[in-house]
Design an enzyme around this catalytic site. Structure first.
Site, PDB file in Angstrom:
ATOM      1  N   HIS A 113       0.812  -1.214   0.028  1.00 42.01           N
ATOM      2  CA  HIS A 113      -0.184  -0.035   0.051  1.00 42.01           C
ATOM      3  C   HIS A 113       0.888   1.323   0.003  1.00 42.01           C
ATOM      4  O   HIS A 113       0.340   2.493  -0.273  1.00 42.01           O
ATOM      5  CB  HIS A 113      -0.816   0.091   1.189  1.00 42.01           C
ATOM      6  CG  HIS A 113      -2.068   0.808   0.887  1.00 42.01           C
ATOM      7  ND1 HIS A 113      -2.466   1.600  -0.154  1.00 42.01           N
ATOM      8  CD2 HIS A 113      -3.403   0.578   1.670  1.00 42.01           C
ATOM      9  CE1 HIS A 113      -3.578   2.117  -0.048  1.00 42.01           C
ATOM     10  NE2 HIS A 113      -4.464   1.458   0.920  1.00 42.01           N
ATOM     11  N   ASP A 171      -2.336   1.597  -4.412  1.00 39.90           N
ATOM     12  CA  ASP A 171      -3.731   1.924  -3.861  1.00 39.90           C
ATOM     13  C   ASP A 171      -4.803   0.915  -4.019  1.00 39.90           C
ATOM     14  O   ASP A 171      -4.600   0.201  -4.902  1.00 39.90           O
ATOM     15  CB  ASP A 171      -4.335   3.269  -4.190  1.00 39.90           C
ATOM     16  CG  ASP A 171      -3.435   4.407  -3.795  1.00 39.90           C
ATOM     17  OD1 ASP A 171      -2.616   4.518  -2.919  1.00 39.90           O
ATOM     18  OD2 ASP A 171      -3.456   5.584  -4.540  1.00 39.90           O
TER      19      ASP A 171
END
Length: 445
Positions: A418, A422
């Site tokens: 992450h 995304d």
């Protein structure tokens, strides 16, 4: 009698030494040409080394567990005079072509003079402060690693090594530098280190007391490497996992129609081949999933190289299909079959487990419904394949009514970093893979 030297092979351009892990023949045994003679273990791969000629194993120069430089005399085979010519040093098995080859720099020529082996078997700490063999190996490393360490003002002893006896490999030090270590900068007073970014410390596994009746077994080399890499990956990446359910009924029908045809060509047409094919094509459309993190930079890989995790009796290995997006379904299926088979028989070369950009792991073959795999560093995503089986599913008929039907279903899960990927990026990629599998074109077979 003719005497044929057997040398420690060079299993790749960056490999400077090898550990003789096991002799497959005993002193005095007869050997056939190309028959497995001994096993070696390097920082990259384990492999069986074939005999360069037929004859009798007359001398063993390197014992099991010893680490020696490449081109070191390992053994001598005696053969009938004139029955065999000295063979070239054993080399890594040639990989089956999986993609159009790229031109690589030729390896540096090796000296005809054999280095004198002076290995030292690993020893336990002496308790008197003396340096052990493991510590000595760890500190020495290879010339290339020492050169990189000097350029970046890094103390090798502070880096967790994954090589033999904790020796620091090229991948170890480059990964350490990528995570943030002091780099030299020019100042008015000379060269001084920059302030280091937070770095990942050595992997230390807690010590647990064994109980009476327990069996204590030391980590094998491959288990130690896997354990350290898993911990380092969890420390390095911000792991998040998304799950998608896929209807494989279309793929199941195509497999049923074409499996026999593929088998006649010596290719096993698996669900994994379809999944790898759709993943490879969609990695081009979603480059952030085919990337790596380097400091404060994102490296968008130019090639799509898919690693396929292979579970072995002695551990886990991830051979890589290079430029997988350029292969047809047939070519990809053949490459996956070939790499998996050679992984199980220890015939992979170091180059075949390097330079992966994305990994697929398939625990579904063992019945797992779904899982959250750990990212294979320095990649940013790994795709997990759950069990593929017939399940009830609500489907909509052409007239708009719903009914329950039997469909071939399975879960895909993807763990991603992450820091750079995304949730929307990951889910768009998975949605495209799902759509491609559910509508796989007949013309792509």
């Amino acid at each position: 009698m003719a005497r044929i030297d057997v040398l420690m092979p060079q299993m790749g351009e960056s490999i400077a030494e090898g550990t003789l892990s096991k002799w497959l023949k005993k002193l005095g045994d007869e050997v056939k040409r190309d028959e497995p003679l001994f096993e070696i273990s390097t920082d990259k791969v384990d492999a069986e080394i074939p005999a360069p000629t037929a004859g009798v194993l007359a001398e063993i120069k390197v014992q099991e567990g010893q680490t020696v430089p490449v081109q070191t005399l390992v053994a001598v085979i005696e053969t009938e005079k004139g029955a065999a010519k000295p063979a070239a040093p054993a080399a890594a098995p040639a990989p089956a072509p999986t993609a159009p080859p790229k031109v690589a720099p030729a390896p540096a020529a090796t000296s005809p003079v054999l280095p004198k082996p002076s290995p030292s078997s690993p020893s336990l700490p002496t308790g008197d402060g003396a340096e052990t063999a493991e510590e000595r190996l760890r500190r020495k490393s290879t010339p290339l690693v020492r050169k990189i360490a000097a350029e970046h003002q890094v103390d090798i002893s502070t880096i967790p090594g994954t090589g033999y006896a904790g020796r620091v490999t090229k991948q170890d030090i480059l990964g350490f530098i990528d995570r943030g270590v002091p780099l030299p900068v020019t100042t008015p007073g000379g060269t001084a280190p920059r302030s280091p970014l937070p770095s990942v410390g050595p992997v230390e596994h807690p010590v647990v007391e064994p109980w009476p009746g327990d069996r204590v077994e030391p980590f094998s080399k491959i288990r130690k490497i896997t354990a350290d890499h898993m911990i380092l990956s969890r420390r390095t990446s911000a792991h998040v996992t998304s799950f998608f359910e896929v209807d494989y009924s279309r793929v199941a029908e195509l497999r049923r129609k074409h499996k026999a045809e593929y088998a006649e060509r010596g290719v096993n047409l698996t669900y994994l081949a379809f999944i790898a094919k759709t993943a490879a094509e969609n990695l081009r459309k979603h480059p952030v999933v085919n990337a790596a993190v380097s400091g404060d930079n994102i490296i968008y890989r130019g090639d799509v190289n898919i690693g396929i995790a292979v579970a072995l009796d002695w551990g886990l290995i991830v051979p890589v299909v290079k430029r997988a997006d350029e292969l047809s379904l047939s070519g990809l299926a053949r490459a996956i079959n070939d790499l998996g088979e050679r992984a199980r028989t220890k015939k992979l070369s170091p180059d075949e487990i390097q330079r992966g950009t994305f990994t697929i792991t398939n625990p579904g073959v063992f019945g797992s419904y779904a899982g959250a795999p750990i990212i294979n560093q320095p990649q940013v995503a790994i795709l997990g394949v759950g069990a593929i089986e017939k399940r009830p599913k609500v489907v909509t008929l052409p007239d708009g009514t719903d009914t329950i039907a039997i469909r071939t279903m399975g879960m895909l899960s993807m763990s991603y970093d992450h820091r750079v990927v995304d949730g929307a990026d990951a889910d768009r990629f998975l949605a495209d893979v799902k759509r491609a599998l559910e509508d796989f074109p007949e013309g792509a077979i």
